[in-house]
Design an enzyme around this catalytic site. Structure first.
Site, mmCIF file in Angstrom:
data_model
loop_
_atom_site.group_PDB
_atom_site.id
_atom_site.type_symbol
_atom_site.label_atom_id
_atom_site.label_comp_id
_atom_site.label_asym_id
_atom_site.label_seq_id
_atom_site.Cartn_x
_atom_site.Cartn_y
_atom_site.Cartn_z
ATOM 1 N N SER A 58 80.112 26.704 68.036
ATOM 2 C CA SER A 58 81.382 26.986 67.357
ATOM 3 C C SER A 58 82.205 25.725 67.145
ATOM 4 O O SER A 58 82.927 25.600 66.161
ATOM 5 C CB SER A 58 82.203 27.961 68.194
ATOM 6 N N TRP A 59 82.110 24.820 68.090
ATOM 7 C CA TRP A 59 82.867 23.563 68.000
ATOM 8 C C TRP A 59 82.543 22.802 66.720
ATOM 9 O O TRP A 59 83.416 22.182 66.111
ATOM 10 C CB TRP A 59 82.537 22.692 69.234
ATOM 11 N N GLU A 60 81.286 22.868 66.305
ATOM 12 C CA GLU A 60 80.828 22.106 65.131
ATOM 13 C C GLU A 60 81.124 22.824 63.809
ATOM 14 O O GLU A 60 80.897 22.247 62.729
ATOM 15 C CB GLU A 60 79.318 21.836 65.225
ATOM 16 N N ALA A 82 79.663 33.072 68.383
ATOM 17 C CA ALA A 82 80.147 33.880 69.510
ATOM 18 C C ALA A 82 80.551 32.948 70.638
ATOM 19 O O ALA A 82 79.751 32.121 71.070
ATOM 20 C CB ALA A 82 79.049 34.833 69.973
ATOM 21 N N THR A 88 84.507 28.676 83.456
ATOM 22 C CA THR A 88 85.300 27.452 83.268
ATOM 23 C C THR A 88 86.233 27.601 82.062
ATOM 24 O O THR A 88 86.078 28.525 81.261
ATOM 25 C CB THR A 88 84.365 26.257 82.994
ATOM 26 N N HIS A 90 86.125 26.047 79.486
ATOM 27 C CA HIS A 90 85.400 25.647 78.280
ATOM 28 C C HIS A 90 85.664 26.623 77.132
ATOM 29 O O HIS A 90 85.892 26.224 75.993
ATOM 30 C CB HIS A 90 83.903 25.607 78.594
ATOM 31 N N ARG A 129 79.571 44.231 69.447
ATOM 32 C CA ARG A 129 80.187 43.894 68.148
ATOM 33 C C ARG A 129 79.193 43.238 67.190
ATOM 34 O O ARG A 129 79.552 42.806 66.106
ATOM 35 C CB ARG A 129 81.384 42.955 68.387
HETATM 36 N N1 INI Z 1 79.577 27.285 71.689
HETATM 37 C C1 INI Z 1 79.648 28.540 71.222
HETATM 38 O O1 INI Z 1 79.490 28.769 70.013
HETATM 39 N N2 INI Z 1 79.907 29.572 72.071
HETATM 40 C C2 INI Z 1 80.114 29.379 73.404
HETATM 41 O O2 INI Z 1 80.332 30.373 74.135
HETATM 42 C C3 INI Z 1 80.054 28.052 73.915
HETATM 43 N N3 INI Z 1 80.272 27.811 75.331
HETATM 44 O O3 INI Z 1 80.666 28.729 76.046
HETATM 45 O O4 INI Z 1 80.062 26.712 75.809
HETATM 46 C C4 INI Z 1 79.769 26.996 73.003
HETATM 47 N N4 INI Z 1 79.682 25.732 73.447
HETATM 48 C C5 INI Z 1 79.052 24.692 72.664
HETATM 49 C C6 INI Z 1 80.013 24.008 71.728
HETATM 50 O O5 INI Z 1 80.307 24.840 70.626
HETATM 51 C C7 INI Z 1 79.415 22.699 71.185
HETATM 52 O O6 INI Z 1 78.246 22.991 70.462
HETATM 53 C C8 INI Z 1 79.096 21.688 72.296
HETATM 54 O O7 INI Z 1 80.229 21.491 73.126
HETATM 55 C C9 INI Z 1 78.690 20.329 71.685
HETATM 56 O O8 INI Z 1 79.766 19.772 70.910
#
Ligand code: INI
Length: 159
Positions: A58-60, A82, A88, A90, A129
């Protein structure tokens, strides 16, 4: 005089969509993708008008969704992932940044970006969901994209 109503219809023939889908939690996101594809096909979208872009998590998503919105090729961008709460903080960082980043793109580009990002406390809630118990949020996200794409076309055609 009768008032005027403007709303997008749910026909996707002739519209182009990009779907950004995360590999993280792929058990869930593959189901969201199936739901989104089902919605696009059933509303008339041609297979060659759908582009699926895979990202790590999701971060990307925001940077990729922004690039797609700026490409001037798509009527809407559908983002599917998701974020599942763990032990944590995070979760809060990833979900928060994804929401903030994705929220800015439509305002900067004028292209609808649909937030098909599940944020749940556990895997069971996410599965519910993603086609198990509470519908499929990927399907819903794609229907929103179709409506928004049509709505934006209508708004742009107002003289
Ligand atoms: N990315 C998700 O899409 N969902 C998550 O629940 C998640 N958790 O919990 O860590 C998650 N982490 C990865 C993040 O999106 C990046 O891909 C990673 O940090 C590299 O930049």
């Amino acid at each position: 005089m009768a008032y005027k109503t403007i709303e997008g219809n749910l026909e996707s023939k002739g519209l182009k969509f990009a779907i950004v889908v995360s590999r993280f939690n792929s058990l869930i996101t593959s189901r969201l993708l199936e739901g989104a594809l089902d919605a696009l096909r059933r509303t008339g979208c041609a297979e060659q008008d759908i582009t699926v872009v895979r990202v790590p998590g999701s971060w990307e998503m925001p940077v990729v969704a922004r690039e797609l919105a700026l490409a001037d090729q798509y009527d809407a961008v559908i983002c599917l992932s998701a974020v599942i709460r763990g032990e944590t903080p995070h979760f809060d960082y990833v979900a928060g940044e994804a929401a903030k980043g994705l929220g800015q793109i439509p305002l900067q580009t004028g292209i609808p970006v649909v937030f098909g990002v599940l944020t749940t406390n556990n895997v069971e809630q996410a599965l519910d969901r993603a086609g198990i118990k509470n519908g499929n949020k990927g399907f819903d996200a794609a229907m929103t994209a179709v409506e928004m794409a049509n709505l934006m076309r209508q708004l742009r055609s107002i003289k």
